[in-house]
Design a protein around this motif. Structure first.
Motif, short mmCIF file in Angstrom:
data_model
loop_
_atom_site.label_atom_id
_atom_site.label_comp_id
_atom_site.label_asym_id
_atom_site.label_seq_id
_atom_site.Cartn_x
_atom_site.Cartn_y
_atom_site.Cartn_z
N ARG A 153 47.39 30.45 -5.78
CA ARG A 153 48.09 30.05 -7.15
C ARG A 153 47.92 28.63 -7.24
N GLU A 154 48.41 27.78 -6.09
CA GLU A 154 48.19 26.21 -6.38
C GLU A 154 46.80 25.71 -6.40
N ARG A 155 45.82 26.60 -6.12
CA ARG A 155 44.35 26.16 -6.18
C ARG A 155 44.06 26.25 -7.78
N ILE A 156 44.66 26.86 -8.28
CA ILE A 156 44.20 27.16 -10.07
C ILE A 156 44.79 25.68 -10.43
N GLY A 157 45.56 25.16 -10.00
CA GLY A 157 45.95 23.83 -10.37
C GLY A 157 45.48 22.68 -10.06
N VAL A 161 45.08 21.95 -6.46
CA VAL A 161 45.69 21.70 -5.38
C VAL A 161 44.72 22.07 -4.12
#
Lengths: 570, 299
Positions: free
Chosen positions: B90-94, B96
C-alpha cells in the motif's frame, strides 16, 4: 407568504397557457424555482402556494417583482426561462404559447430582450448574444466558459468539460449553467478576508470548511462575495471568485466573451492553477486485465469517470472486481486495451495521486491510531510539517470521518482488535486522505460491516467526492440507500465481462428491463410472474442486479452484451 | 512521487519499527530474558573447570553461543515481513521506498540482536572467566552470526506467504548448521556428504555453505590469535584446535596449517572468515530484497 409563492404564481401563469399541468410539471418547476432559496423559505406546501396563487393577480405579482432586489428578480426571471424551456426540450417541441406568455412578462418587467439573450446563450450563439447586448442592454454582459467554443486564436476548451456563462447584471454576478459536468461552487465564510490564492491554499488544507453547492444543468446561481467557482481539466485548476470576475468584466475587456481570450490577457488572475498533476478523468477502453499473460480475468472493460464521482464496480464473487482495481496499482497486468488517466496511459507517475485500500485492513496492529497515521504521513512527506501541524491534520481527518474518539486507541490489543470494523475502514480512508490523493480505490469497503456501518462508510466516501476526488469501490451487495449514492456503476458478469457501465440509475433501469424480459422469456412459472408483477410496481432495489447475475442457467449475458454493443454501434 | 528523501524514509521507518517493538513489551522482555538465560545454561553445562585454561568444554560453549545467535536472529526476523507485506504494498503506491523499509528492519532487528549478544556474552564472561578482549571478539562474531541469521530470516520472510511455512523452515536452517557447523567431527559422518570431493582432509562441500562453520572457525582461530600474550590460554585453545583440526575441521588444507606458524595462520583465518560472513550478509540481503520486490510488485 414568501417570495416562492409569487414565483409559483408567475410560473403558473406561463405554464397554464399550454393547457393541463401534470405532477411532473409542478415538480420540475418547484425544483428549479427554489434554486437559490434557503431551506427556511421553502416551508410552504404547493397546496398553500396554489391557494395563494388563486387569490393574487399577475399584475400584483409583477409589481412585487419590481420592488425586490434586482439580483433576486433576475434569478427568478432566468429560472422561469429555464423551467419553461426545459419542459419544452423534454417534450421535444417548443410551446409557442408559453414562450409568448414568458416574453410578455419580461416586457412588463422592462427586460424585453432577456428572452432572446438567454435563448442565444443557451444555443451557444455567443457572438449574436453579445451584439444584442451591445444594442439593448449596457447593464448586462457575459463571459462564456464553453468546452466547445473556439476563440479567434482557435483554442478549444473541450478538456474543461464545462459550458456555463457568467452574467454580470448591474454589479452582481450570476452563473448560468448550460451543461457542465458536475459543476460545483464553494462558499466560505472568509472571516479573515483571504485573497484568492490564500483561499485556494486553505481549500487544500481545510476542504471541509467550504460548503459545496452542486449546480444543476440548466439552472442559475447567484454568486455572492463568499463563493467561488472551481473548474478543472487535466492540467490545471481554475478558481474564479468575485475579484477575478470583476477583472474579467473590467471596461477594457468589454469585448471579451471567451475564456481563452481572457486567459491570454491576464494569466495572473488564474494564479491558482495549483494542482498540475490533478487526476481529472479515468478512462478504460476495451481493457483486458489479469495476472498472467494468457488468461484475462476481466474482459472488455469500458468506462469514463470524472472527478467528483463515486463509482461502484459490481458483480458476483469471482467476477474480477478486485482484479480491475488492482490494475490501477499495477498489481494486475493490462493484457489488452488501455487504462488512461487524464488521457495518458496509467503509470507509476500517477501513484502519488492515488490511494489504494485493499479489502483486508492494512493497518499496523502494533501501533495506535495516531501513530499509524503519523508515520504514514511522515513516510510520504518527510519533515514538511511540524509534529503539532500533523497532529492537527490527523485530528481533522479523524473528526471528518467521525472517529476522533479513537485517536489514541491501540488498533489491536491482547489478541483482538480494539476498534470496530467500521472504524478500521474509516481509518484506512483517513490514511489516504492524509496524502490528499485525487483517486481513492477501495476493495470491498463494506465487507464484514453491519448495514449501518456500511451505509455510513458509503456516505463518507460520497462526501469525499464532493472535494473533486474520484472514489472507485467494488461492492457485492449494496442496499438501496447505498446504491443511491453511486454516480456510476460498472457491472461485471460471472465470467469477468464488463456487461454494462452507466450512471447508477440508468444501470438499474436497464436491469429492470432485462429482468422483465428475462422472466418473461425464460421462466414462465408462477414465482417469476410474481417477480414480474413486482417489477411493474417499480421496485428499485439494487439487489436486482445480483438476482439477475445469479441466474446461471440462462446464457443471457452474452446476448445482452451483444445487443448492447449493437445498440451503441447503431 | 512525494520526494521524501530515502534517508528520511529510513529514519522514519526505523523509528516506526522501534515503536512497534516497544509496543510488544512482553515479547521484548522475553527475548531479553532468554539471552542471559541461555548463556547461563550453556556456561553452566560447558564449564568443566572454573579456570578457562582448564575448561575443556570452552569451544563447545562458543559453538552453542553461535547457535544461540542463529536462533535469536532467525526467530526475530522470520515472521517480520510476512505480516507487513500488504502495508508495504500500500505504501509503495505513495512512493514509500521498499528498500527503506527493508533496511530499517535490519537496523532494528540488529539493534535488538546486539543487546542479546551483549547480554549473552556478559553472562558467559562472568561464569567462565573469559578475558574482556575475548568477550569483545566473541561478541563481534556472535553479532555477525545474528545479523547473517536476520538476513536469512528476512529472506525467508520475503519468500513465504504464511507464518506456518516460515516457522517450519526455522529447523531446516538451524539443524544442519548444528550438524555441519564443525563441532561434530566430519570424519564421524558418512563419506557421501563429501559428494564430488575426494580430499577428506577438507571440510565437506555441504559444510562449506554453512555460515556457522565460518563463524566457528573464526571464533576459535580468533581466540588463539588474541591470546598470544597469554601462553597458557593460547596453548589450551590451540590444543583444542589441533584436536578439531585432526578431524578435518579447518576449511584450509592441513598442509598449509602445518607449514605456517600457528598464530599467523589463525590471524589470517579469523579475519578471512569474518569477510566470508559479511559476504553472506550482503548476499542474502540482496537476494531477500530482490525476492521482496518481486513479491510486492506481483501481489
Amino acid at each position: 407568504m414568501n417570495n416562492l409563492a409569487y414565483i409559483y404564481k408567475l410560473w403558473l401563469s406561463v405554464a397554464k397557457t399550454s393547457g393541463k399541468l401534470t405532477t411532473s410539471d409542478v415538480l420540475l418547476a418547484a425544483k428549479r424555482l427554489v434554486e437559490g432559496h434557503s431551506d427556511d423559505e421553502i416551508t410552504v406546501s404547493i397546496d398553500e402556494f396554489d391557494k395563494f396563487a388563486k387569490n393574487i393577480s399577475l399584475d400584483e405579482t409583477l409589481e412585487y417583482l419590481h420592488n425586490i432586489e434586482s439580483s433576486k428578480r433576475y434569478v427568478i426571471l432566468i429560472n422561469l426561462f429555464m423551467v419553461i424551456m426545459l419542459k419544452n426540450i423534454n417534450n421535444e417541441r417548443v410551446n409557442q404559447k408559453q414562450i409568448t406568455a414568458l416574453k410578455e412578462i419580461y416586457k412588463k418587467l422592462s427586460v424585453p430582450y432577456l428572452y432572446d439573450i438567454l435563448y442565444l446563450l443557451m444555443n451557444k450563439k455567443y457572438t449574436k448574444a453579445h451584439k444584442l447586448l451591445d444594442e439593448h442592454s449596457p447593464n448586462i454582459n457575459f463571459v462564456c466558459f464553453d468546452q466547445n467554443a473556439k476563440s479567434e486564436i482557435n483554442q478549444s476548451f473541450e478538456q474543461y468539460q464545462v459550458r456555463f456563462i457568467i452574467l454580470k447584471i448591474d454589479d452582481f454576478f450570476l452563473l448560468l449553467n448550460s451543461h457542465s459536468h458536475d459543476l460545483k461552487i464553494y462558499s466560505y465564510s472568509n472571516k479573515n478576508k483571504l485573497t484568492l490564492p490564500e483561499k485556494c491554499a486553505e481549500f487544500k488544507i481545510e476542504p471541509y470548511d467550504f460548503i459545496t453547492h452542486n449546480v444543476r444543468d440548466h439552472s442559475i446561481y447567484y454568486l455572492d462575495k463568499n463563493t467561488f467557482i472551481r473548474i478543472t481539466n487535466e492540467k490545471e485548476v481554475i478558481y474564479l471568485d468575485e475579484d477575478v470576475l470583476v477583472k474579467l468584466f473590467s471596461p477594457m475587456n468589454d469585448k471579451l466573451f471567451l475564456v481563452s481570450e481572457v486567459k491570454e490577457l491576464d494569466k495572473n488572475i488564474f494564479q491558482c492553477s495549483i494542482a498540475k498533476d490533478h487526476i481529472y478523468n479515468i478512462k478504460a477502453n476495451h481493457l483486458f486485465a489479469g495476472y498472467s499473460k494468457r488468461h484475462a480475468i476481466v474482459k472488455d472493460v469500458n468506462f469514463n469517470i470524472f472527478e467528483g464521482e463515486l463509482v461502484a464496480v459490481m458483480g458476483p464473487s469471482g467476477s474480477g472486481k478486485t482484479t480491475l482495481l488492482r490494475t490501477f496499482v499495477k498489481q494486475a497486468k493490462i493484457l489488452k486495451g488501455e487504462l488512461l488517466i487524464d488521457g495518458e496511459k496509467i503509470s507509476e507517475k500517477y501513484f502519488h495521486r492515488m490511494g489504494y485500500v485493499p479489502q483486508d485492513d492494512v493497518l499496523i496492529k502494533d501501533l495506535n491510531v495516531f501513530d499509524n497515521m503519523y508515520y504514514y504521513y511522515r513516510l510520504h512527506f518527510g519533515k514538511d510539517k511540524s509534529d503539532a501541524e500533523i497532529d492537527k491534520l490527523i485530528s481533522r481527518q479523524l473528526q471528518n470521518l467521525g472517529i476522533l474518539e479513537i485517536k489514541y486507541k491501540p488498533v489491536y490489543k491482547n489478541g483482538k482488535f480494539t476498534i470496530s470494523g467500521g472504524q478500521r475502514k474509516r481509518l484506512n480512508i483517513a490514511l489516504e486522505l492524509l496524502k490528499d490523493v485525487d483517486l481513492i480505490i477501495m476493495d470491498e469497503p463494506t465487507s464484514g460491516l453491519s448495514s449501518l456501518d456500511s451505509e455510513n462508510i458509503i456516505k463518507e466516501l460520497k462526501k469525499i467526492t464532493l472535494l473533486n476526488k474520484i472514489v472507485i469501490i467494488n461492492i457485492h451487495q449494496p442496499s438501496t440507500s447505498m446504491y443511491r449514492q453511486f454516480d456510476k456503476v460498472v457491472v461485471f458478469n460471472e465470467y469477468g465481462n464488463n456487461i454494462y457501465t452507466n450512471k447508477s440509475i440508468e444501470v438499474l433501469k436497464i436491469f429492470k428491463l432485462v429482468k422483465t424480459e428475462d422472466a418473461y422469456l425464460f421462466n414462465e412459472d408462477e414465482e417469476s410472474k410474481e417477480d414480474l408483477e413486482c417489477m411493474k410496481c417499480d421496485k428499485s432495489d439494487p439487489e436486482l442486479l445480483l438476482e439477475i447475475q445469479a441466474d446461471e442457467k440462462s446464457n443471457f449475458w452474452n446476448l445482452f452484451s451483444y445487443l448492447n454493443d449493437f445498440t451503441e454501434k447503431k | 512521487m512525494f520526494n521524501n528523501p530515502i534517508s528520511a524514509q529510513i529514519s522514519y521507518q526505523t523509528r516506526r519499527q522501534f515503536k512497534i517493538k516497544r509496543y510488544e513489551r512482553l515479547n521484548l522482555i522475553v527475548s531479553f530474558v532468554i539471552a542471559p538465560l541461555l548463556a547461563w545454561l550453556s556456561a553452566f553445562i560447558f564449564r568443566s573447570d572454573t579456570d578457562l585454561v582448564q575448561n575443556q568444554a570452552y569451544p563447545n560453549f562458543l559453538f552453542f553461543m553461535l547457535i544461540s545467535g542463529v536462533f535469536f536472529g532467525l526467530i526475530g526476523s522470520v515472521f517480520e515481513i510476512i505480516n507487513d507485506r500488504r502495508t508495504v504494498q500500500r505504501e509503495r503506491i505513495g512512493g514509500v521506498s521498499i528498500f527503506g523499509y527493508y533496511i530499517s528492519k535490519y537496523y532494528v532487528l540488529s539493534f535488538f540482536g546486539l543487546i542479546q549478544t551483549i547480554l549473552y556474552n556478559v553472562i558467559g564472561m562472568i561464569f567462565l572467566n573469559i578475558p574482556v578482549l575475548l568477550v569483545a571478539f566473541n561478541s563481534l562474531i556472535m553479532f555477525l552470526v545474528v545479523v547473517v541469521s536476520i538476513s536469512f530470516g528476512l529472506f525467508i520472510s520475503s519468500l513465504t506467504r504464511s507464518n506456518m511455512i516460515a516457522s517450519n523452515l526455522i529447523p531446516v536452517l538451524i539443524i544442519p548448521q548444528i550438524l555441519l557447523g564443525g563441532l561434530i567431527p566430519y570424519s564421524h559422518m558418512d563419506k557421501s556428504i563429501y559428494m564430488w570431493e575426494t580430499n577428506y582432509d577438507k571440510a565437506p562441500p555441504i559444510a562449506r555453505i554453512m555460515p556457522i562453520k565460518y563463524a566457528y572457525e573464526s571464533i576459535i582461530t580468533g581466540n588463539i590469535a588474541f591470546t598470544r600474550g597469554n601462553n597458557e590460554i593460547n596453548d589450551q585453545i590451540s590444543q583444542m584446535v589441533d584436536y578439531l583440526q585432526d578431524n578435518q575441521f579447518m576449511s584450509i588444507d592441513k598442509e598449509s596449517f602445518i607449514s605456517n606458524f600457528k598464530c599467523s595462520f589463525c590471524n589470517k583465518t579469523w579475519f578471512y572468515n569474518i569477510l566470508v560472513i559479511i559476504s553472506y550478509i550482503v548476499g542474502t540481503f540482496v537476494l531477500g530484497l530482490i525476492i521482496f520486490y518481486r513479491r510486492i510488485f506481483n501481489g
